[in-house]
Design an enzyme around this catalytic site. Sequence first.
Site, PDB file in Angstrom:
ATOM      1  N   CYS A 174     -21.252  12.736 -10.565  1.00 31.20           N
ATOM      2  CA  CYS A 174     -20.258  13.124 -11.596  1.00 31.20           C
ATOM      3  C   CYS A 174     -18.750  11.754 -11.434  1.00 31.20           C
ATOM      4  O   CYS A 174     -19.357  10.717 -11.231  1.00 31.20           O
ATOM      5  CB  CYS A 174     -19.211  14.604 -11.318  1.00 31.20           C
ATOM      6  SG  CYS A 174     -18.248  14.278  -9.817  1.00 31.20           S
ATOM      7  N   ARG A 194     -16.848  18.536  -8.953  1.00 29.33           N
ATOM      8  CA  ARG A 194     -17.454  18.606  -9.650  1.00 29.33           C
ATOM      9  C   ARG A 194     -19.833  18.415  -8.680  1.00 29.33           C
ATOM     10  O   ARG A 194     -20.029  19.095  -8.175  1.00 29.33           O
ATOM     11  CB  ARG A 194     -18.229  18.335 -10.962  1.00 29.33           C
ATOM     12  CG  ARG A 194     -17.123  19.273 -11.914  1.00 29.33           C
ATOM     13  CD  ARG A 194     -17.922  18.360 -13.111  1.00 29.33           C
ATOM     14  NE  ARG A 194     -16.672  16.948 -13.211  1.00 29.33           N
ATOM     15  CZ  ARG A 194     -16.944  16.142 -14.284  1.00 29.33           C
ATOM     16  NH1 ARG A 194     -17.457  16.669 -15.338  1.00 29.33           N
ATOM     17  NH2 ARG A 194     -16.151  14.825 -14.018  1.00 29.33           N
ATOM     18  N   ASP A 246     -15.189  19.357 -16.740  1.00 34.63           N
ATOM     19  CA  ASP A 246     -13.885  19.232 -15.248  1.00 34.63           C
ATOM     20  C   ASP A 246     -13.158  19.810 -14.682  1.00 34.63           C
ATOM     21  O   ASP A 246     -12.087  20.392 -15.518  1.00 34.63           O
ATOM     22  CB  ASP A 246     -13.692  17.446 -15.534  1.00 34.63           C
ATOM     23  CG  ASP A 246     -13.463  16.591 -14.245  1.00 34.63           C
ATOM     24  OD1 ASP A 246     -12.757  17.503 -13.274  1.00 34.63           O
ATOM     25  OD2 ASP A 246     -13.024  15.589 -14.727  1.00 34.63           O
TER      26      ASP A 246
HETATM   27  P1  4NP Z   1     -15.441  14.868 -10.896  1.00 30.00           P
HETATM   28  O1  4NP Z   1     -13.387  15.437 -10.849  1.00 30.00           O
HETATM   29  O2  4NP Z   1     -15.496  14.006 -11.463  1.00 30.00           O
HETATM   30  O3  4NP Z   1     -15.647  16.343 -11.230  1.00 30.00           O
HETATM   31  O4  4NP Z   1     -14.841  14.857  -8.979  1.00 30.00           O
HETATM   32  C1  4NP Z   1     -12.075  14.003 -11.234  1.00 30.00           C
HETATM   33  C2  4NP Z   1     -11.531  13.914 -10.214  1.00 30.00           C
HETATM   34  C3  4NP Z   1     -11.096  12.521  -9.626  1.00 30.00           C
HETATM   35  C4  4NP Z   1     -10.428  12.002 -10.638  1.00 30.00           C
HETATM   36  C5  4NP Z   1     -10.995  12.927 -11.954  1.00 30.00           C
HETATM   37  C6  4NP Z   1     -11.929  13.707 -12.561  1.00 30.00           C
HETATM   38  N1  4NP Z   1      -9.072  11.786 -11.402  1.00 30.00           N
HETATM   39  O5  4NP Z   1      -9.339  10.817 -11.893  1.00 30.00           O
HETATM   40  O6  4NP Z   1      -9.076  11.147  -9.521  1.00 30.00           O
END
Ligand code: 4NP
Length: 158
Positions: free
Chosen positions: A16, A22, A130
């Site tokens: 991800c 995720r 997300d």
């Molecule tokens: P992930 O969610 O891609 O599902 O781990 C996110 C975690 C952090 C960030 C964006 C999405 N961020 O911008 O820091």
Amino acid sequence: MTGAFPQKVKSILFVCLGNICRSPLAQAAMEEAAKKHKLDLQIDSAGTGDWHIGQPPDPRGQAAAMAGGVDISEYRGRQISNRDFLEFDMIVALDHSNHDDLMAMGGDGPAHISLMLDHVAGSEGQAVADPYYGGDQDFQECWSILRQAADALASKLR
Ligand code: 4NP
């Protein structure tokens, strides 16, 4: 999805953006599904971004998994590298942006690249939303979707 479904899958990497929401949940769900389906798989997760390298999963995701009896507190964030495209048989993206990034990095390599929900009948081509900017319920829903998807993927690999 790239190419035909691979014949013999021994390793899967879930990817991800941050590797704290995720993809750690996808990794945990797949580890559970592999146990259930008696599959011997190397399973890992990574992010396309570098913001959360070395960090544990989001506490809301940890709580969602723990409610299902799965402890992911020892997982640590890492960023995908070019080597992953040689080391993993399958690389599974959580959303379209992740998928585009993976195709740009290693779309011409040996790893089979797909979306997580490509493996769920009726949900092919869809993204796993997300939950980062959401609440506890969004993480619980994400965990539930990923458990079903991991079970469907494991069924294909038997
Ligand atoms: P992930 O969610 O891609 O599902 O781990 C996110 C975690 C952090 C960030 C964006 C999405 N961020 O911008 O820091």
